[in-house]
Design a protein around this motif. Sequence first.
Motif, PDB file in Angstrom:
ATOM      1  N   LEU A  29       9.062  50.718  29.863  1.00 46.03           N
ATOM      2  CA  LEU A  29      10.053  51.024  30.891  1.00 46.03           C
ATOM      3  C   LEU A  29       9.864  52.442  31.419  1.00 46.03           C
ATOM      4  O   LEU A  29       9.763  53.393  30.630  1.00 46.03           O
ATOM      5  CB  LEU A  29      11.474  50.894  30.332  1.00 46.03           C
TER       6      LEU A  29
ATOM      7  N   TYR B 293      16.596  39.477  27.957  1.00 50.21           N
ATOM      8  CA  TYR B 293      17.611  40.470  28.304  1.00 50.21           C
ATOM      9  C   TYR B 293      16.935  41.748  28.770  1.00 50.21           C
ATOM     10  O   TYR B 293      15.931  42.202  28.187  1.00 50.21           O
ATOM     11  CB  TYR B 293      18.514  40.779  27.096  1.00 50.21           C
ATOM     12  N   ARG B 294      17.504  42.363  29.798  1.00 50.73           N
ATOM     13  CA  ARG B 294      16.939  43.608  30.312  1.00 50.73           C
ATOM     14  C   ARG B 294      17.978  44.720  30.271  1.00 50.73           C
ATOM     15  O   ARG B 294      19.183  44.479  30.423  1.00 50.73           O
ATOM     16  CB  ARG B 294      16.445  43.422  31.748  1.00 50.73           C
TER      17      ARG B 294
ATOM     18  N   VAL C 165      14.952  47.310  22.507  1.00 53.98           N
ATOM     19  CA  VAL C 165      14.975  46.958  23.931  1.00 53.98           C
ATOM     20  C   VAL C 165      13.797  46.049  24.268  1.00 53.98           C
ATOM     21  O   VAL C 165      13.930  45.078  25.025  1.00 53.98           O
ATOM     22  CB  VAL C 165      14.965  48.226  24.801  1.00 53.98           C
ATOM     23  N   SER C 166      12.639  46.346  23.672  1.00 52.14           N
ATOM     24  CA  SER C 166      11.472  45.497  23.892  1.00 52.14           C
ATOM     25  C   SER C 166      11.689  44.094  23.331  1.00 52.14           C
ATOM     26  O   SER C 166      11.327  43.092  23.960  1.00 52.14           O
ATOM     27  CB  SER C 166      10.236  46.147  23.250  1.00 52.14           C
TER      28      SER C 166
ATOM     29  N   LEU D  70      22.608  45.928  28.060  1.00 45.92           N
ATOM     30  CA  LEU D  70      21.606  44.922  28.389  1.00 45.92           C
ATOM     31  C   LEU D  70      22.305  43.681  28.907  1.00 45.92           C
ATOM     32  O   LEU D  70      23.377  43.293  28.412  1.00 45.92           O
ATOM     33  CB  LEU D  70      20.758  44.565  27.166  1.00 45.92           C
TER      34      LEU D  70
ATOM     35  N   THR E 278      20.635  36.929  20.646  1.00 51.77           N
ATOM     36  CA  THR E 278      20.279  36.345  21.943  1.00 51.77           C
ATOM     37  C   THR E 278      20.341  34.824  21.930  1.00 51.77           C
ATOM     38  O   THR E 278      20.531  34.199  22.985  1.00 51.77           O
ATOM     39  CB  THR E 278      18.887  36.807  22.382  1.00 51.77           C
TER      40      THR E 278
ATOM     41  N   GLU F  91      18.941  37.950  31.830  1.00 50.49           N
ATOM     42  CA  GLU F  91      18.265  37.713  33.097  1.00 50.49           C
ATOM     43  C   GLU F  91      18.562  36.307  33.575  1.00 50.49           C
ATOM     44  O   GLU F  91      18.569  35.352  32.799  1.00 50.49           O
ATOM     45  CB  GLU F  91      16.753  37.907  32.943  1.00 50.49           C
TER      46      GLU F  91
ATOM     47  N   ALA G 279       8.559  50.236  25.082  1.00 59.11           N
ATOM     48  CA  ALA G 279       9.213  49.147  25.811  1.00 59.11           C
ATOM     49  C   ALA G 279       8.632  48.915  27.189  1.00 59.11           C
ATOM     50  O   ALA G 279       9.017  47.954  27.863  1.00 59.11           O
ATOM     51  CB  ALA G 279      10.713  49.438  25.929  1.00 59.11           C
TER      52      ALA G 279
ATOM     53  N   ALA H  62      13.982  42.194  25.559  1.00 61.89           N
ATOM     54  CA  ALA H  62      13.259  41.746  26.764  1.00 61.89           C
ATOM     55  C   ALA H  62      12.475  40.471  26.486  1.00 61.89           C
ATOM     56  O   ALA H  62      12.420  39.561  27.338  1.00 61.89           O
ATOM     57  CB  ALA H  62      12.331  42.853  27.247  1.00 61.89           C
ATOM     58  N   GLU H  63      11.880  40.362  25.301  1.00 61.09           N
ATOM     59  CA  GLU H  63      11.157  39.152  24.930  1.00 61.09           C
ATOM     60  C   GLU H  63      12.079  37.937  24.893  1.00 61.09           C
ATOM     61  O   GLU H  63      11.623  36.800  25.053  1.00 61.09           O
ATOM     62  CB  GLU H  63      10.511  39.323  23.550  1.00 61.09           C
TER      63      GLU H  63
END
Length: 413
Positions: A120, A386-387, A378-379, A409, A357, A412, A118, A382-383
């Motif tokens: 992170l 969302y973080r 999680v990755s 999460l 999402t 953003e 991810a 993020a795409e």
Amino acid sequence: MTEKPDWTGRRLEVEIGPVAHGGHCVARHEGRVVFVRHALPGETVIAEVTEDNGGGFCRADAVEVVQAAAGRVSPPCPLADMALGPDRCGGCDFQHADGETQRALKAAVITEQLQRIAGLDWPVEVRELPGGLLRWRTRARLAVDRKGNAGFRPNRSHRVIPVADCPITVEGAVEELADRRWRPGAELTVAADGEGELHVTALDRKPQRRRGRQQAVARQVAGSGVAHESVRGRSFEVAAQGFWQVHKAAPETFTEVVARFAAVPSGGTAWDLYGGVGLFAAELAEQAGPTGSVLLVESSRRAVEDAVANLRDQPQVQFRAGTVERVLTDEDLPDPDVVVLDPPRKGAGREVVQAVTARAPSRIVHVACDPAALARDVSLFAENGYRMVELESYDAFPMTHHIECIALLERES
């Protein structure tokens, strides 16, 4: 063509490097990677190669310690004794390490998976659940050997090692199975519920007359088959062979964390995906209140039936039986403020992440029992904007390499 090496059966003296996901550590010998079980980072051990397919790596078991790490201890189970070599029980990975060392190893695995998959850099602490390293497991699966003895399998093997007890399983559970003779080749499941009742099911594989196939026939051997549990003052009934957290303290702890992360607004809407028998939905419904709504989605129809019964006093909960992927294609579903998802070990995956999402919830609570799957999800989140903002990790499976993580999460801005 260069002949592929086969080191199977060889004993190698190796220096042990970092822990890797899967219950082993990484070593190197003559330019090849050796995945060594029952070793600790920083040790020097004699490792016997147990599996070698001739590629860039092989698998081995530590059979002698030349230089021990500070966290090494004597295993509490005789079937984890180093003298047994590859014939050790495969149920536990870390009985040779003290509790602090086990949790540090698991934290290192989560950290590495989040960084590598991810991207992170996240500080990780694996927290201890109440109860210690032994007698925490309430549910177990056993196999039956050709002589009718119940037992466990070695790592990456179909053989069966007969057992008299299992020190990580609650007292009486395995002994109940070890005292009897079973149909050879059967599979056994045992569940000790919150009221102390022991439920045992035998899955016998009987040959059919046509085409030499086998038919699996389940029979209830002990108990009613319905487990009774209590979490945060609420009673739950669940099929004894259905899904329930195996650590005695896990349901209470995880429910508290999920509720704290979810924080469903009064009158709000929540989705509980892979919702099982309603453990998390009960808390989400309390937060949403009578004017809110909760949608529980679960593929097991029996689990949905149990959830309906368990949450009969919360009419704001709606139930959908079906795969999450299929149910979320329904465009008439209400947009959620919060989504909780507790997917199987493989994770939620791209299709589910995108479906979630697309509805733009403010928060997503992800419960994961595999750090690699968590990192992949999680990755993907993020795409899709969302973080991860919080992560709590728990040693819900002491003595094994398994870990439970709960991530929060947020979208953003």
